[in-house]
Design a protein around this motif. Structure first.
Motif, PDB file in Angstrom:
ATOM      1  N   PRO A 101      -3.515  37.045 -17.004  1.00 60.58           N
ATOM      2  CA  PRO A 101      -2.398  36.182 -16.587  1.00 60.58           C
ATOM      3  C   PRO A 101      -2.784  34.720 -16.457  1.00 60.58           C
ATOM      4  CG  PRO A 101      -3.106  37.598 -14.772  1.00 60.58           C
ATOM      5  CD  PRO A 101      -3.775  38.107 -16.005  1.00 60.58           C
ATOM      6  N   MET A 102      -4.068  34.445 -16.223  1.00 63.76           N
ATOM      7  CA  MET A 102      -4.490  33.048 -16.139  1.00 63.76           C
ATOM      8  C   MET A 102      -4.435  32.357 -17.496  1.00 63.76           C
ATOM      9  SD  MET A 102      -5.103  31.925 -13.165  1.00 63.76           S
ATOM     10  CE  MET A 102      -5.347  32.488 -11.489  1.00 63.76           C
ATOM     11  N   ILE A 103      -4.613  33.110 -18.571  1.00 65.68           N
ATOM     12  CA  ILE A 103      -4.611  32.529 -19.918  1.00 65.68           C
ATOM     13  C   ILE A 103      -3.229  32.610 -20.558  1.00 65.68           C
ATOM     14  CG2 ILE A 103      -5.577  32.786 -22.250  1.00 65.68           C
ATOM     15  CD1 ILE A 103      -8.164  33.731 -20.973  1.00 65.68           C
ATOM     16  N   ALA A 104      -2.419  33.584 -20.159  1.00 64.03           N
ATOM     17  CA  ALA A 104      -1.102  33.783 -20.765  1.00 64.03           C
ATOM     18  C   ALA A 104      -0.219  32.557 -20.588  1.00 64.03           C
ATOM     19  CB  ALA A 104      -0.433  35.013 -20.160  1.00 64.03           C
ATOM     20  N   ALA A 105       0.732  32.363 -21.509  1.00 58.41           N
ATOM     21  CA  ALA A 105       1.657  31.233 -21.452  1.00 58.41           C
ATOM     22  C   ALA A 105       2.451  31.284 -20.153  1.00 58.41           C
ATOM     23  CB  ALA A 105       2.599  31.263 -22.653  1.00 58.41           C
ATOM     24  N   ASP A 126       5.142  31.399 -17.415  1.00 62.18           N
ATOM     25  CA  ASP A 126       6.568  31.576 -17.155  1.00 62.18           C
ATOM     26  C   ASP A 126       6.674  32.148 -15.743  1.00 62.18           C
ATOM     27  OD1 ASP A 126       6.024  34.325 -17.330  1.00 62.18           O
ATOM     28  OD2 ASP A 126       6.669  34.440 -19.406  1.00 62.18           O
ATOM     29  N   VAL A 127       7.879  32.459 -15.291  1.00 60.38           N
ATOM     30  CA  VAL A 127       8.051  32.898 -13.910  1.00 60.38           C
ATOM     31  C   VAL A 127       7.258  34.166 -13.642  1.00 60.38           C
ATOM     32  CG1 VAL A 127       9.724  33.697 -12.208  1.00 60.38           C
ATOM     33  CG2 VAL A 127      10.313  31.803 -13.722  1.00 60.38           C
ATOM     34  N   ALA A 128       7.285  35.133 -14.573  1.00 57.70           N
ATOM     35  CA  ALA A 128       6.561  36.393 -14.378  1.00 57.70           C
ATOM     36  C   ALA A 128       5.055  36.161 -14.325  1.00 57.70           C
ATOM     37  CB  ALA A 128       6.903  37.378 -15.497  1.00 57.70           C
ATOM     38  N   VAL A 129       4.539  35.363 -15.270  1.00 52.05           N
ATOM     39  CA  VAL A 129       3.095  35.089 -15.306  1.00 52.05           C
ATOM     40  C   VAL A 129       2.666  34.322 -14.062  1.00 52.05           C
ATOM     41  CG1 VAL A 129       1.301  33.795 -16.528  1.00 52.05           C
ATOM     42  CG2 VAL A 129       2.929  35.178 -17.818  1.00 52.05           C
ATOM     43  N   CYS A 130       3.465  33.353 -13.647  1.00 51.80           N
ATOM     44  CA  CYS A 130       3.128  32.585 -12.436  1.00 51.80           C
ATOM     45  C   CYS A 130       3.122  33.486 -11.203  1.00 51.80           C
ATOM     46  CB  CYS A 130       4.123  31.449 -12.244  1.00 51.80           C
ATOM     47  SG  CYS A 130       4.021  30.161 -13.507  1.00 51.80           S
ATOM     48  N   SER A 131       4.032  34.464 -11.165  1.00 55.08           N
ATOM     49  CA  SER A 131       4.050  35.409 -10.049  1.00 55.08           C
ATOM     50  C   SER A 131       2.786  36.266 -10.038  1.00 55.08           C
ATOM     51  CB  SER A 131       5.286  36.302 -10.148  1.00 55.08           C
ATOM     52  OG  SER A 131       6.479  35.533 -10.110  1.00 55.08           O
ATOM     53  N   LEU A 132       2.377  36.740 -11.218  1.00 56.57           N
ATOM     54  CA  LEU A 132       1.157  37.538 -11.307  1.00 56.57           C
ATOM     55  C   LEU A 132      -0.068  36.719 -10.920  1.00 56.57           C
ATOM     56  CD1 LEU A 132       1.795  39.529 -14.614  1.00 56.57           C
ATOM     57  CD2 LEU A 132       1.880  40.400 -12.272  1.00 56.57           C
ATOM     58  N   ARG A 133      -0.084  35.457 -11.299  1.00 53.98           N
ATOM     59  CA  ARG A 133      -1.221  34.606 -10.914  1.00 53.98           C
ATOM     60  C   ARG A 133      -1.332  34.495  -9.406  1.00 53.98           C
ATOM     61  NH1 ARG A 133      -1.315  29.372 -15.056  1.00 53.98           N
ATOM     62  NH2 ARG A 133      -1.527  30.565 -17.009  1.00 53.98           N
ATOM     63  N   ARG A 134      -0.195  34.304  -8.748  1.00 51.71           N
ATOM     64  CA  ARG A 134      -0.227  34.187  -7.294  1.00 51.71           C
ATOM     65  C   ARG A 134      -0.713  35.478  -6.635  1.00 51.71           C
ATOM     66  NH1 ARG A 134       4.933  30.850  -4.935  1.00 51.71           N
ATOM     67  NH2 ARG A 134       4.777  28.980  -6.238  1.00 51.71           N
ATOM     68  N   ILE A 135      -0.233  36.605  -7.163  1.00 49.29           N
ATOM     69  CA  ILE A 135      -0.577  37.890  -6.541  1.00 49.29           C
ATOM     70  C   ILE A 135      -2.051  38.216  -6.732  1.00 49.29           C
ATOM     71  CG2 ILE A 135      -0.171  40.382  -6.620  1.00 49.29           C
ATOM     72  CD1 ILE A 135       2.733  39.724  -7.434  1.00 49.29           C
ATOM     73  N   PHE A 136      -2.532  38.077  -7.980  1.00 50.08           N
ATOM     74  CA  PHE A 136      -3.885  38.554  -8.301  1.00 50.08           C
ATOM     75  C   PHE A 136      -4.959  37.487  -8.160  1.00 50.08           C
ATOM     76  CE2 PHE A 136      -1.184  41.546 -10.708  1.00 50.08           C
ATOM     77  CZ  PHE A 136      -1.675  42.734 -10.186  1.00 50.08           C
ATOM     78  N   LEU A 137      -4.561  36.257  -7.863  1.00 53.61           N
ATOM     79  CA  LEU A 137      -5.546  35.170  -7.813  1.00 53.61           C
ATOM     80  C   LEU A 137      -6.661  35.457  -6.814  1.00 53.61           C
ATOM     81  CD1 LEU A 137      -6.326  32.361  -8.828  1.00 53.61           C
ATOM     82  CD2 LEU A 137      -4.925  31.393  -6.997  1.00 53.61           C
ATOM     83  N   GLY A 138      -6.292  35.857  -5.610  1.00 51.01           N
ATOM     84  CA  GLY A 138      -7.312  36.142  -4.605  1.00 51.01           C
ATOM     85  C   GLY A 138      -7.398  37.602  -4.216  1.00 51.01           C
ATOM     86  N   LEU A 139      -6.564  38.453  -4.855  1.00 56.31           N
ATOM     87  CA  LEU A 139      -6.500  39.847  -4.439  1.00 56.31           C
ATOM     88  C   LEU A 139      -7.769  40.617  -4.790  1.00 56.31           C
ATOM     89  CD1 LEU A 139      -4.640  41.879  -3.076  1.00 56.31           C
ATOM     90  CD2 LEU A 139      -3.748  42.485  -5.330  1.00 56.31           C
ATOM     91  N   GLY A 140      -8.306  40.380  -5.984  1.00 61.33           N
ATOM     92  CA  GLY A 140      -9.518  41.084  -6.380  1.00 61.33           C
ATOM     93  C   GLY A 140     -10.683  40.760  -5.459  1.00 61.33           C
TER      94      GLY A 140
END
Length: 331
Positions: free
Chosen positions: A159-163, A165-179
């Motif tokens: 998701p960090m590399i993907a273009a 959009d709202v869905a990708v930005c949401s995934l970035r927020r969720i998984f950014l620090g989750l791992g």
């Protein structure tokens, strides 16, 4: 040696009478020179009239992000626009994003794929030998949580590399620090358990409370839920969206100007998202220091301590490099 002299070429009697054959211009093609003070300006140039002489002017080219708005004026294009090639108007600045075929994307994707394959292999091995003494002794419940965190750290690359959009930005927020939250929460629970067992052993022979696998999972889940709650608050306070940053690559030459498509994750939001993981990491490091001299029966304490020391050094190097460098679509 010739000298200049006056020569009659015509006369005026109510109107002008010229003898065109008597006119001899010192030019190669004998073309009559233009009898004007100033020549017309070229496309993309404005006229700067000479003071006091309305029919004379200097031609000035519209520079930078200006375009020729009229015969005498140049105006700036709007912030998301740039002048066209002949500077007669404005055109949109091209929008770029990180492409999958870019070296900045290929290298992280290759490393992430290797990491995902390796982590999956370890998870499958743990599941296959789930009831063996070695897996049980390693604390299989916390090991699964730790492996899940490692898996998520590798997965977040996509998701960090993907273009954006709202869905990708949401995934970035969720998984950014989750791992990292999964990993540090599991390690913190492990080191805290070892510390409490060691300290309780100095005082009494009874085992401390909340050291069973179920208790460890509840404690770890509670720590992880704090991260998820923070993400939900972030979603509610500032819903994810994209924007185009025209400032990063706004070069002096308008032809090289580009807009960078981004998610709306500011540096402050990024620090807040990663701040909880850093807090878990620091706390885990403190417990790793406290348990560095435990008996050999808790041999996992020393590897955890070494891991946390090196992780702290990596983070200390990463933070100033990441926030101190110029931004771009590769960041």
């Amino acid at each position: 040696m010739s000298t200049a002299e006056y020569k009659v070429i015509g006369h005026w009697t109510n109107q002008l009478h010229l003898n065109m054959e008597a006119l001899q211009w010192v030019t190669d093609d004998y073309i009559l020179p233009a009898s004007v003070c100033s020549l017309p300006c070229r496309t993309g140039e404005r006229k700067k009239v000479v003071k006091g002489v309305s029919c004379c002017w200097h031609c000035e080219r519209c520079e930078g992000y200006q375009f020729q708005a009229s015969e005498f004026t140049c105006e700036l294009c709007s912030y998301e626009m740039r002048p066209n090639q002949n500077r007669t108007g404005c055109q949109p600045i091209p929008i770029i994003k990180l492409e999958w075929y870019s070296p900045w994307a290929l290298v992280p994707v290759f490393i992430s794929v290797l990491g995902i394959i390796t982590t999956t292999f370890v998870i499958v091995t743990f599941v296959r030998y789930n009831d063996t003494p070695i897996v049980r002794a390693s604390g299989r419940e916390m090991s699964y949580v730790l492996l899940t965190g490692i898996f998520l750290c590798y997965t977040v690359t996509f998701p960090m590399i993907a273009a954006p959009d709202v869905a990708v930005c949401s995934l970035r927020r969720i998984f950014l620090g989750l791992g990292m939250c999964f990993s540090y929460a599991a390690l913190l629970t492990k080191t805290n358990r070892i510390h409490r067992i060691f300290e309780q052993g100095k005082k009494a022979v009874t085992a401390p409370r909340f050291i069973s696998p179920a208790s460890q999972l509840i404690i770890t889940s509670s720590l992880i839920s704090v991260q998820l709650l923070g993400v939900l608050v972030w979603f509610a306070a500032d819903p994810p969206h994209t924007f185009v940053d025209y400032g990063e690559q706004r070069t002096q030459d308008p032809g090289n100007a580009r807009g960078v498509l981004k998610c709306d994750i500011s540096d402050l939001s990024l620090i807040c998202s990663l701040g909880y993981s850093i807090l878990l990491m620091v706390t885990c490091t403190v417990y790793a220091i406290k348990t560095r001299s435990v008996p050999e029966t808790f041999n996992e304490a020393k590897p955890i301590g070494f891991t946390m020391y090196t992780t702290c050094i990596i983070w200390l190097a990463f933070i100033p490099i990441f926030f101190g460098t110029a931004q771009s679509e590769e960041r």
